[in-house]
Scaffold this active site. Structure first.
Site, PDB file in Angstrom:
ATOM      1  N   LYS A  18       0.851  -1.189   0.000  1.00 23.78           N
ATOM      2  CA  LYS A  18       0.000   0.000   0.000  1.00 23.78           C
ATOM      3  C   LYS A  18       0.890   1.243   0.000  1.00 23.78           C
ATOM      4  CE  LYS A  18      -2.924   3.110   2.448  1.00 23.78           C
ATOM      5  NZ  LYS A  18      -2.139   4.204   1.829  1.00 23.78           N
TER       6      LYS A  18
ATOM      7  N   GLU B 132       9.554   1.521  11.077  1.00 20.86           N
ATOM      8  CA  GLU B 132      10.498   2.643  11.067  1.00 20.86           C
ATOM      9  C   GLU B 132       9.659   3.902  11.185  1.00 20.86           C
ATOM     10  OE1 GLU B 132      11.905   5.809  10.096  1.00 20.86           O
ATOM     11  OE2 GLU B 132      12.461   5.113   8.097  1.00 20.86           O
TER      12      GLU B 132
ATOM     13  N   CYS C  41      13.174  11.506   7.572  1.00 22.48           N
ATOM     14  CA  CYS C  41      13.101  11.035   8.956  1.00 22.48           C
ATOM     15  C   CYS C  41      14.459  11.064   9.660  1.00 22.48           C
ATOM     16  CB  CYS C  41      12.508   9.630   9.002  1.00 22.48           C
ATOM     17  SG  CYS C  41      13.371   8.439   7.947  1.00 22.48           S
TER      18      CYS C  41
END
Length: 501
Positions: free
Chosen positions: A186, A260, A294
């Site tokens: 997805k 993560e 990130c």
């Protein structure tokens, strides 16, 4: 379900509409609804995707489960060749895929071409080489032979974010395929044009059902996918809030996850650092992928003796950064990936000011020719930031760096570790002992010494604390995509005599 009309975009680079990719075919969604993919630099629509639901998920999972009966018994050579072919297809259209990343995400084409595509390709090549090295072991005992088999899970659900779609796609599917699993992927509903076009490019080489793609909103697709009884494992990259929901869904069938979940990385600059090199790194950490990274070093921790000099040089460097049309090779910072993300970043700047921080540079929407219609934000430095402020503790995910001042090593380690995150970090010092001591004491999965973003293929990337668990970009992730089965073969004949008088 019928296949959607194949309508090529006038550029010829991509389709005006994409279906779900299920069982090797492009199919319409059950709901009949679609979602627009936009260009964040202009606000214009690029394409439409399917707004998936549980019916679409069911079909995709069944296709993956059916394909696993064959793919789960594929040879290492077959898996290796498939992964190498995926890399070859990307190499053949690097310019095209870099442009697609830029058009839908807003990142500069120079980043897409020189970071996203090479990193994506390297993941396929890295795990192609792992196919022949993924094996069990044997153990010898006086009375038995122990055999440990390593076997794929089966159907795995993978959910990826919008900031580096191709990189995240490859990071997820390459090790899963190398291990012999089948996949339902997805992608993010806002940025997935490059991912969908990639699967259109490779549809002829993927065995039907081995990789399936269902697009749509997380609330409509995520729960149905992760809680499906045939899904055996979940891999997710995204926010902590979403991860908590996914963990709850996965608990339905007690399946493992690798997560993560972002970071708020400390970027420590000592008083003996190479100032010019560290300034360059801090500037890059501020603007790279518009700060939607990130692992960005957004908590810039400056020793008090070099603080003023460093901030002056950093501001001057950011003044030279070219912001504008992401498709222009000269552009160094593009547009935030969505209006929602742009507004979130601006709201955090306001929060910082309310908390007592000050804007040293930037701090507002970027204006000017070619900028007014897009989601552009000025590269921003906040100063007088206390580590307890929300802007220092929460992930902003934009071109905002928070400068924090420190006096001694004990203090900076306390500040660096005073975070719920622990994904990455940076350290600048010419003292080798100091480098080892501080990097070992930092509670984070990766520390780059004297060069930030120094990513190397094969080096583990993953988090401590609420940055998640599991390690990607390395062979260790294969342990998360396989199960071990112990077989003990007895070598002694006859009964043990346990029940003889």
């Amino acid at each position: 379900m019928n296949k959607p009309l194949e309508q090529s975009h006038p550029t010829g680079l991509y389709q005006a509409q994409y279906g779900h990719f299920i069982g090797g075919e492009w199919v319409e969604g059950d709901s009949g609804k679609t979602i627009d993919l936009l260009n964040p630099a202009t606000g214009q629509r690029l394409s439409r995707i399917q707004a998936g639901n549980a019916v679409d998920v069911e079909r995709a999972v069944q296709a993956a489960a059916s394909a696993f009966t064959t793919w789960g018994h594929s040879t290492p050579g077959q898996r290796q060749e498939l992964l190498l072919e995926l890399a070859r297809r990307l190499k053949a259209r690097m310019q095209d895929f870099a442009l697609l990343e830029t058009l839908n995400n807003g990142k500069p084409i120079r980043e897409a071409l020189h970071f996203d595509l090479p990193t994506t390709i390297s993941q396929f090549e890295l795990f192609a080489g792992a196919a022949f090295h993924l094996h069990g072991q044997s153990l010898d005992y006086p009375d038995a032979i122990g055999i440990v088999h390593r076997e794929p899970y089966g159907v795995v659900a993978q959910i990826i974010p919008w900031n580096v779609p191709l990189v995240m796609m490859a990071t997820k599917i390459a090790p899963a395929l190398a291990a012999g699993n089948t996949i339902v992927l997805k992608p993010a509903e806002t940025v997935c044009l490059s991912v969908l076009e990639f699967f259109r490019e490779v549809a002829d080489v993927l065995p039907p059902g081995v990789v399936n793609v269902v697009t749509g909103y997380g609330a409509d697709v995520g729960e149905a996918l992760v809680s499906h009884p045939l899904v055996r494992k979940v891999a997710f990259t995204g926010s902590i809030a979403t991860a908590r929901r996914i963990m709850g869904y996965a608990a339905t069938n007690v399946i493992p996850q690798t997560l993560e979940l972002g970071g708020k990385s400390a970027h420590i600059v000592c008083d003996d650092a190479d100032i010019d090199a560290a300034v360059e790194a801090a500037a890059l950490s501020t603007i790279f992928n518009k700060g939607e990274v990130c692992i960005a070093g957004t908590r810039l921790m400056l020793h008090e003796r070099i603080r003023d000099e460093f901030l002056e040089k950093l501001a001057r460097t950011l003044d030279t950064v070219k912001q504008g049309d992401p498709t222009d090779p000269a552009t160094q910072i593009g547009a935030q990936a969505s209006v929602m993300q742009r507004d979130k970043v601006l709201s955090y700047i306001d929060i910082g000011l309310q908390e007592g921080a000050k804007v040293y540079r930037g701090g507002k929407r970027a204006r000017g020719p070619g900028l007014d219609e897009g989601n552009f934000i000025e590269p921003t430095i906040l100063v007088d930031v206390d580590n307890s402020m929300r802007v220092a503790q929460e992930e902003i995910f934009g071109p905002v760096t928070c400068a924090i001042t420190w006096k001694d090593d004990d203090e900076v380690l306390r500040l660096a570790n005073d975070s719920s995150y622990g994904l990455a970090g940076g350290l600048w010092t010419r003292n080798l002992t100091r480098a080892h001591r501080i990097s070992r004491a930092m509670q984070t999965g990766t520390v780059w010494v004297n060069r930030y973003f120094n990513l190397k293929p094969g080096m583990p990337l993953g988090g401590y604390k609420q940055s998640g668990f599991g390690r990607e970009f390395c062979f260790d992730i294969l342990n998360h995509y396989t199960l071990t089965k112990s077989v003990v073969i007895n070598l002694e004949e006859g009964p043990l005599g346990l029940f003889q008088g």
